[in-house]
Enzyme design. Structure first.
Site, mmCIF file in Angstrom:
data_model
loop_
_atom_site.group_PDB
_atom_site.id
_atom_site.type_symbol
_atom_site.label_atom_id
_atom_site.label_comp_id
_atom_site.label_asym_id
_atom_site.label_seq_id
_atom_site.Cartn_x
_atom_site.Cartn_y
_atom_site.Cartn_z
ATOM 1 N N GLU A 135 0.235 1.060 1.682
ATOM 2 C CA GLU A 135 0.136 2.487 1.987
ATOM 3 C C GLU A 135 0.006 3.314 0.713
ATOM 4 O O GLU A 135 0.429 2.914 -0.354
ATOM 5 C CB GLU A 135 1.341 2.960 2.806
ATOM 6 C CG GLU A 135 2.690 2.377 2.431
ATOM 7 C CD GLU A 135 3.163 2.707 1.034
ATOM 8 O OE1 GLU A 135 2.940 3.856 0.595
ATOM 9 O OE2 GLU A 135 3.758 1.842 0.376
ATOM 10 N N GLU A 168 1.820 0.218 -1.951
ATOM 11 C CA GLU A 168 0.451 -0.294 -2.025
ATOM 12 C C GLU A 168 0.297 -1.699 -1.446
ATOM 13 O O GLU A 168 -0.771 -2.290 -1.516
ATOM 14 C CB GLU A 168 -0.069 -0.348 -3.479
ATOM 15 C CG GLU A 168 -0.068 0.960 -4.222
ATOM 16 C CD GLU A 168 -0.562 0.807 -5.661
ATOM 17 O OE1 GLU A 168 -0.958 -0.318 -6.052
ATOM 18 O OE2 GLU A 168 -0.560 1.809 -6.388
#
Length: 351
Positions: free
Chosen positions: A174, A317
């Site tokens: 994300e 991430e």
């Protein structure tokens, strides 16, 4: 009325292969249980894949990005422009997850659900343009019902692309300034836990900043009240577009028979949403690591998740999950390639 796609059953675990994989572990040239979690992982993956000797060589990493209206409340030390700037960094290969994906030979996909600052589309990024980020959930719902469903579908579509590419393992990551605030608000609502137990510094807030962030979340919880106790309503009222996409991807992966390796705090909250919507997703979720965000441990406990790594990470991430991929690969290699006592002509202990 047609049943919502996320409520449809997930694939069952192959119990026959699971039992066979357990039996194989007992026959390998080592004391039973001596490889600990690596044995458990291999057996679990065998049951999920329906293969006595599982493999996770084909890895799909999807980064879901979205902006958050609650940033207007001063909950992050970083400006919202960073979300859009990081999208370019992802596709240009300069982000941590980009480096990890290259070294893992993993397919990296970047999906922008809704960005507040980008004017033009970026080559290499899938822009869904659901909304220019969420609304400020302190003053109203973060998303409309339709926006939430579109974000869930955005995650599902990524999972279907992963399936079409032959992925054996799915990692969701994300990006979105303010998304630890959304994740903490969701976790508070769904776990009925005090804000102080689940709020943390995110990208680097000091003590005063964390305290302010907690008060913002308390205002949001008071505004949305009992509505936020049900997973889909909580997601609509308090969530982020990228959190919804992660939940949708996890559900679709489990429905299509792809194992999921969950990343850190935000991704684990998305997993909490997915399990709340459809409990049959649970066996398909593996957990890459325990992050530094204080609330992550409570969310993992609620999910009965056993993280593979504990490295003090707080990047997001999908990076923590990606770092755990070599462990999964080695667990599969040990399970598949070690000799049995009979093959190696090594005496086993008496029955």
């Amino acid at each position: 009325m047609t049943q919502a796609w996320w409520l449809q059953p997930c694939q069952p675990v192959d119990e026959t292969v699971l039992a066979q994989a357990r039996e194989r572990q007992q026959q390998l040239t080592k004391p039973a249980g001596s490889l600990g979690t690596l044995e458990t992982l291999a057996v679990q993956l065998a049951g999920l894949q329906g293969r006595l000797k599982p493999s996770v060589e084909q890895v799909w990493i999807a980064i879901f990005a979205g902006d958050h209206g609650v940033v207007a409340e001063g909950v992050s030390p970083y400006p919202q422009e960073v979300t859009g700037q990081m999208l370019l960094n992802f596709v240009n290969g300069g982000a941590a997850i980009s480096v990890l994906a290259r070294h893992l030979s993993a397919q990296l996909e970047v999906v922008d659900l809704g960005n507040a600052t980008l004017v033009a589309d970026l080559p290499g990024v899938r822009h869904l343009h659901i909304a220019p980020g969420t609304a400020n959930f302190v003053t109203g719902p973060a998303m409309s019902d339709e926006q939430c469903r579109q974000a869930l579908q955005g995650g599902r579509d990524s999972a279907l692309r992963a399936q079409a590419a032959g992925a054996q393992l799915f990692i969701g990551g994300e990006m979105g300034i303010g998304n630890t605030t959304a994740a903490a608000a969701l976790a508070c609502a769904l776990l009925d836990s005090p804000v102080q137990a689940l709020v943390g510094p995110g990208t680097g807030l000091d003590v005063a900043g964390v305290s302010h962030k907690g008060r913002v979340i308390e205002r949001a919880l008071a505004l949305h009240g009992a509505l936020a106790n049900e997973p889909l309503q909580a997601l609509t009222c308090l969530g982020g577009l990228e959190i919804a996409a992660l939940a949708g991807a996890y559900l679709a992966c489990a429905q299509q028979g792809i194992a999921v390796l969950v990343d850190g705090y935000i991704c684990s909250v998305a997993a909490l949403i997915a399990v709340g919507l459809n409990p049959s997703v649970q066996p398909w979720l593996l957990f890459g690591h325990k992050g530094a965000e204080p609330g992550h441990q409570l969310v993992l406990q609620a999910l009965q998740g056993q993280p593979l790594l504990d490295l003090g990470l707080r990047l997001g991430e999908g990076s923590g999950a990606a770092l755990a991929v070599p462990l999964l690969r080695l667990a599969c290699a040990l399970h598949g390639d070690m000799a049995t006592f009979a093959e190696a002509a090594v005496a086993d202990r008496p029955a």
